[in-house]
Design an enzyme around this catalytic site. Structure first.
Site, PDB file in Angstrom:
ATOM      1  N   SER A  59      -4.084  -8.332   5.042  1.00  0.00           N
ATOM      2  CA  SER A  59      -3.004  -7.360   4.893  1.00  0.00           C
ATOM      3  C   SER A  59      -2.885  -6.590   6.189  1.00  0.00           C
ATOM      4  O   SER A  59      -3.896  -6.305   6.845  1.00  0.00           O
ATOM      5  CB  SER A  59      -3.296  -6.376   3.756  1.00  0.00           C
ATOM      6  OG  SER A  59      -2.869  -6.886   2.521  1.00  0.00           O
ATOM      7  N   GLU A  66      10.825   3.248  14.178  1.00  0.00           N
ATOM      8  CA  GLU A  66      12.040   2.917  13.429  1.00  0.00           C
ATOM      9  C   GLU A  66      11.752   2.544  11.975  1.00  0.00           C
ATOM     10  O   GLU A  66      12.650   2.099  11.270  1.00  0.00           O
ATOM     11  CB  GLU A  66      12.763   1.761  14.134  1.00  0.00           C
ATOM     12  CG  GLU A  66      13.200   2.067  15.562  1.00  0.00           C
ATOM     13  CD  GLU A  66      12.074   1.907  16.588  1.00  0.00           C
ATOM     14  OE1 GLU A  66      10.983   1.431  16.198  1.00  0.00           O
ATOM     15  OE2 GLU A  66      12.283   2.269  17.753  1.00  0.00           O
ATOM     16  N   SER A  67      10.557   2.689  11.502  1.00  0.00           N
ATOM     17  CA  SER A  67      10.090   2.493  10.118  1.00  0.00           C
ATOM     18  C   SER A  67       8.812   1.632  10.067  1.00  0.00           C
ATOM     19  O   SER A  67       7.778   2.097  10.517  1.00  0.00           O
ATOM     20  CB  SER A  67      11.161   1.976   9.169  1.00  0.00           C
ATOM     21  OG  SER A  67      12.139   2.988   8.959  1.00  0.00           O
ATOM     22  N   HIS A  72       1.353  -9.230   3.766  1.00  0.00           N
ATOM     23  CA  HIS A  72       0.233  -9.487   2.862  1.00  0.00           C
ATOM     24  C   HIS A  72       0.187 -10.997   2.674  1.00  0.00           C
ATOM     25  O   HIS A  72       1.199 -11.596   2.299  1.00  0.00           O
ATOM     26  CB  HIS A  72       0.431  -8.766   1.528  1.00  0.00           C
ATOM     27  CG  HIS A  72       0.677  -7.295   1.701  1.00  0.00           C
ATOM     28  ND1 HIS A  72      -0.331  -6.411   2.028  1.00  0.00           N
ATOM     29  CD2 HIS A  72       1.820  -6.566   1.663  1.00  0.00           C
ATOM     30  CE1 HIS A  72       0.186  -5.197   2.162  1.00  0.00           C
ATOM     31  NE2 HIS A  72       1.484  -5.263   1.943  1.00  0.00           N
ATOM     32  N   CYS A  87      15.310   1.170  11.487  1.00  0.00           N
ATOM     33  CA  CYS A  87      16.433   2.097  11.471  1.00  0.00           C
ATOM     34  C   CYS A  87      17.083   2.123  12.839  1.00  0.00           C
ATOM     35  O   CYS A  87      16.459   1.765  13.834  1.00  0.00           O
ATOM     36  CB  CYS A  87      15.945   3.497  11.143  1.00  0.00           C
ATOM     37  SG  CYS A  87      15.107   3.546   9.571  1.00  0.00           S
TER      38      CYS A  87
END
Lengths: 140, 140
Positions: A59, A66-67, A72, A87
């Site tokens: 993971s 930007e986020s 996973h 974003c």
């Protein structure tokens, strides 16, 4: 009628099937792949974390300005759950996904793009002013 | 016809509107809220990272053994993009979302639940064996 699809961010949700299972289980390669995806999508990396599970699976998460980009993996099924959420107009999450698809050698992929924060700008502009700005207005 | 909705994980995508903007801009409260959401959803925290942007806004994630919980906030719009992605039968991502909804004081919320890794178990069981197991078989 409100405009649809005008939002703050693009969130790509990708299901990568029939990947190379040895790659899916290699935490270093997964880390390199996500960091390359961040760069290629023109994102700015803030922080990241990767973890290999026992007996297998990885993971990982890259927090970008930007986020985020996350993964996973289930090597036993040749499957990886990938999210590329960006974003702003400068980034291209699809380029990041392309990197991951290639590096993980996915033979089959399904993708969904969700627009996040639809219409919030229109609805909530002026909703909140940072406290220090308000203070400045009071003081001047 | 394949069974639909039988997958490896539940990914909740939530749009939290009309939240308390001061809370959305407080990186410590956001961190506490996500960690509480992780605990309440019965997840195991592996790592986390939170960042406050200038002039405002917070991004953060909690990498859990069962996948991840993430947030990106826009205090100026009273909006937060929340993801609660968990795997396995022991976790309940909806309980985690409930914590975040309450802590951020969201007045309006839209939610989507996406099942990740649908049917991969059925399709790819036996697809891959970890190398060391194969080696063990060869050696014995």
């Amino acid at each position: 009628m409100k405009r649809v699809g005008v939002g703050l961010g693009k969130h790509i949700i990708a299901e990568l099937f029939e990947c190379d299972s040895d790659i899916l289980d290699n935490v270093n390669v997964i880390k390199e792949s996500l960091l390359e995806a961040a760069t290629t999508s023109n994102s700015t990396v803030i922080n990241y974390s990767f973890h290999r599970f026992k007996p297998y699976g990885v993971s990982g998460y890259v927090l970008i300005a930007e986020s985020h980009i996350s993964i996973h993996t289930w090597p036993e099924y040749g499957y990886a759950a990938v999210d590329v959420f960006t974003c702003g107009d400068k980034t291209n999450p699809w380029k990041g996904l392309e990197v991951l698809k290639n590096r993980l050698k996915a033979k089959r992929i399904t993708v969904m793009e969700i627009t996040r924060g639809v219409n919030v700008e229109k609805e909530y502009n002026g909703y909140w002013k940072p406290r220090r700005r308000i203070l400045r207005e009071v003081l001047t």
